[in-house]
Design a protein around this motif. Structure first.
Motif, mmCIF file in Angstrom:
data_model
loop_
_atom_site.group_PDB
_atom_site.id
_atom_site.type_symbol
_atom_site.label_atom_id
_atom_site.label_comp_id
_atom_site.label_asym_id
_atom_site.label_seq_id
_atom_site.Cartn_x
_atom_site.Cartn_y
_atom_site.Cartn_z
ATOM 1 N N ASP A 278 0.644 -1.416 0.056
ATOM 2 C CA ASP A 278 -0.042 0.119 -0.240
ATOM 3 C C ASP A 278 0.957 1.401 0.344
ATOM 4 N N ALA A 279 2.192 1.336 0.737
ATOM 5 C CA ALA A 279 3.297 2.227 1.362
ATOM 6 C C ALA A 279 3.401 2.461 -0.050
ATOM 7 N N ILE A 280 3.475 1.763 -0.842
ATOM 8 C CA ILE A 280 4.359 1.668 -2.513
ATOM 9 C C ILE A 280 3.541 1.767 -3.965
ATOM 10 N N ASP A 281 2.457 2.009 -3.551
ATOM 11 C CA ASP A 281 0.985 1.954 -4.693
ATOM 12 C C ASP A 281 0.687 2.982 -4.590
ATOM 13 N N GLY A 282 0.504 3.785 -3.312
ATOM 14 C CA GLY A 282 0.057 4.352 -2.302
ATOM 15 C C GLY A 282 0.681 6.056 -3.304
ATOM 16 N N GLU A 310 18.453 6.145 -4.663
ATOM 17 C CA GLU A 310 18.476 4.285 -4.238
ATOM 18 C C GLU A 310 19.008 4.553 -3.313
ATOM 19 N N LEU A 311 20.414 5.021 -3.443
ATOM 20 C CA LEU A 311 21.749 4.763 -3.085
ATOM 21 C C LEU A 311 20.477 5.020 -1.470
ATOM 22 N N GLU A 312 21.019 6.819 -1.425
ATOM 23 C CA GLU A 312 20.555 7.190 -0.380
ATOM 24 C C GLU A 312 19.652 7.256 0.494
ATOM 25 N N PHE A 313 18.361 6.405 -0.512
ATOM 26 C CA PHE A 313 17.794 5.304 0.371
ATOM 27 C C PHE A 313 17.868 4.805 1.325
ATOM 28 N N VAL A 314 18.755 3.695 1.005
ATOM 29 C CA VAL A 314 19.378 1.977 1.880
ATOM 30 C C VAL A 314 19.916 2.648 3.078
ATOM 31 N N ALA A 315 20.750 4.158 2.124
ATOM 32 C CA ALA A 315 22.029 4.708 3.584
ATOM 33 C C ALA A 315 21.284 5.185 4.362
ATOM 34 N N GLN A 316 20.422 6.101 4.028
ATOM 35 C CA GLN A 316 19.271 7.052 5.576
ATOM 36 C C GLN A 316 18.644 6.146 6.253
ATOM 37 N N ALA A 349 7.823 0.960 11.325
ATOM 38 C CA ALA A 349 8.722 2.047 10.719
ATOM 39 C C ALA A 349 9.315 2.468 9.786
ATOM 40 N N LEU A 350 9.439 1.384 8.692
ATOM 41 C CA LEU A 350 9.910 1.752 7.541
ATOM 42 C C LEU A 350 9.229 2.311 6.806
ATOM 43 N N VAL A 351 7.542 1.858 6.830
ATOM 44 C CA VAL A 351 6.611 2.034 6.211
ATOM 45 C C VAL A 351 6.779 4.166 6.160
ATOM 46 N N GLU A 352 7.066 4.185 7.691
ATOM 47 C CA GLU A 352 7.311 5.960 8.713
ATOM 48 C C GLU A 352 8.271 6.251 7.506
ATOM 49 N N PHE A 353 9.457 5.846 7.502
ATOM 50 C CA PHE A 353 10.453 6.214 6.784
ATOM 51 C C PHE A 353 9.951 6.295 5.830
ATOM 52 N N MET A 354 9.240 5.549 5.006
ATOM 53 C CA MET A 354 9.683 5.792 3.514
ATOM 54 C C MET A 354 8.409 6.347 2.474
#
Ligand code: PLP
Length: 362
Positions: A278-282, A310-316, A349-354
């Motif tokens: 849902d987080a991805i599709d939304g 993507e690199l920044e996402f994974v690192a942060q 926690a991941l969805v919040e970060f996304m």
């Protein structure tokens, strides 16, 4: 986060239940009053016998296996099963069917062909980068077995239900979704799984084989490559990986007694996956890579607008206590592996970060 532990989205080796790790720690120096660690007792002792037998019974109970099935603990990983299955289970002159749904299936097909076996690839999703599960497959009538990969760890697809193979027994690589949901064992002649995704640490491979399949093993195979060696000796022809089996036994106990079985596990897994998809599709910032009907409940694969992001996402994410989100090196992108032991709290926690990341960078 307890004990400075991160939310672990590793693809394998992967997260294990904290209570299991704590129990291993607490009993590590003196197992059940033996005055020895479980890694120091004999594999021929009553202590270890109880461990391996309990693990075996729990596998049978959790999956609802009849006495027709042998539960074996082997080494060599799922990768060794790629060679053992064809070596043991394809009688002279018969073909075997394989469905190619990704990297691991491709390897399984390669290993079978190396042995000069007649392998029919009866369906493949390679035409679109393995982003879907093939449908309407015709299996070969006299095939020795039909090989499937139940969950494609790298591409993020999963068989929601298994195809009808008629009389042909299914041989299934279940490395990354075994024990994530209940199954009907009836069509399966062999199921195998490297433990390190969903049921324990690396070093042991769970092999579940039906009695009629064990009987196919040719007598002239080396003992360590012959399923009947392991079924005849309760997986202890030679020294088994005692610590890994012990850890699996604790994970299986957690599944039965803390989670409450595979129906419960499946509904938790459904919920976790739904929240993430849902987080991805939304949010237009994220794009799922697997076709919707073929999406995995275990490995959620997605892309961001650019590789730099993507690199920044994974690192942060890691800076925020969210680990293991890099996609497989062969496909890039991002992947959240949400096996049984990765809880709802980690997904929230991941969805919040996304959400925050997309707001900042979108
Ligand atoms: C990880 C994985 C493998 C390889 O497992 P090893 O135990 O490392 O040999 C094979 N198949 C699938 C589906 C996997 O996820």
């Amino acid at each position: 986060m307890k004990a400075n532990r991160i939310h672990n989205f590793n693809p394998g080796p992967a997260a294990l239940p904290l209570s299991v790790l704590e129990e291993i720690r607490d009993s590590f120096l003196n197992y059940k009053g033996s005055g020895m660690s479980i890694v120091e007792v004999s594999h021929r002792s009553k202590w270890f016998d109880d461990v391996i037998n309990d693990a075996r019974y729990r596998v049978k109970r959790l999956l609802g296996l009849s006495d027709d099935y042998h539960v074996l603990f082997m080494q060599g990983g799922a990768s060794m099963q790629f060679c053992m299955a064809p070596m043991n289970l394809i009688p002279e002159g018969r073909p075997a069917d394989y469905v190619n749904t990704g990297t691991w299936s491709t390897k399984a097909i390669h290993e079978a062909r190396l042995q000069g076996k007649k392998i029919n690839v009866v369906a493949s999703s390679e035409d679109r980068g393995f982003c879907y599960i093939p449908r309407n497959i015709s299996f070969t009538e006299n095939a020795a077995y039909a090989h499937l990969t139940s969950n494609n760890t790298i591409k993020g697809t999963q068989w929601a239900s298994f195809p009808d193979t008629g009389q042909v027994p299914i041989v299934c690589d279940m490395s990354s979704d075994i024990m994530s949901r209940p199954i009907d064992p009836a069509p399966f002649g062999l199921m195998y799984a490297g433990a390190q995704k969903n049921i324990g640490p690396a070093g042991v491979t769970l092999v579940i084989i039906r009695d009629d399949m064990v009987k196919r093993s040719p007598e002239n195979l080396p003992a360590m490559l012959n399923y009947s060696t392991f079924s005849a000796k309760n997986s202890m022809f030679n020294t088994p990986p005692c610590l890994a089996i012990y850890a699996c036994r604790l994970v299986l106990k957690w599944l039965e007694e803390t989670i409450g079985g595979l129906d419960k596990m499946e509904s938790i897994n459904h919920k976790k996956a739904a929240i993430l998809y849902d987080a991805i599709d939304g949010n237009e910032f994220y794009r799922g890579t697997a076709e919707k009907e073929s999406r995995s409940m275990m490995n959620i694969t997605f892309r961001l607008p650019s590789e730099d992001l993507e690199l920044e996402f994974v690192a942060q994410a890691l800076d925020n206590g969210l680990g293991g989100l890099k996609g497989h090196r062969s496909v890039g992108g991002c992947r959240a592996s949400i096996y049984n032991a990765t809880g709802l709290d980690a997904v929230h926690a991941l969805v919040e970060f996304m959400k925050e990341f997309a707001e900042k960078k979108g």
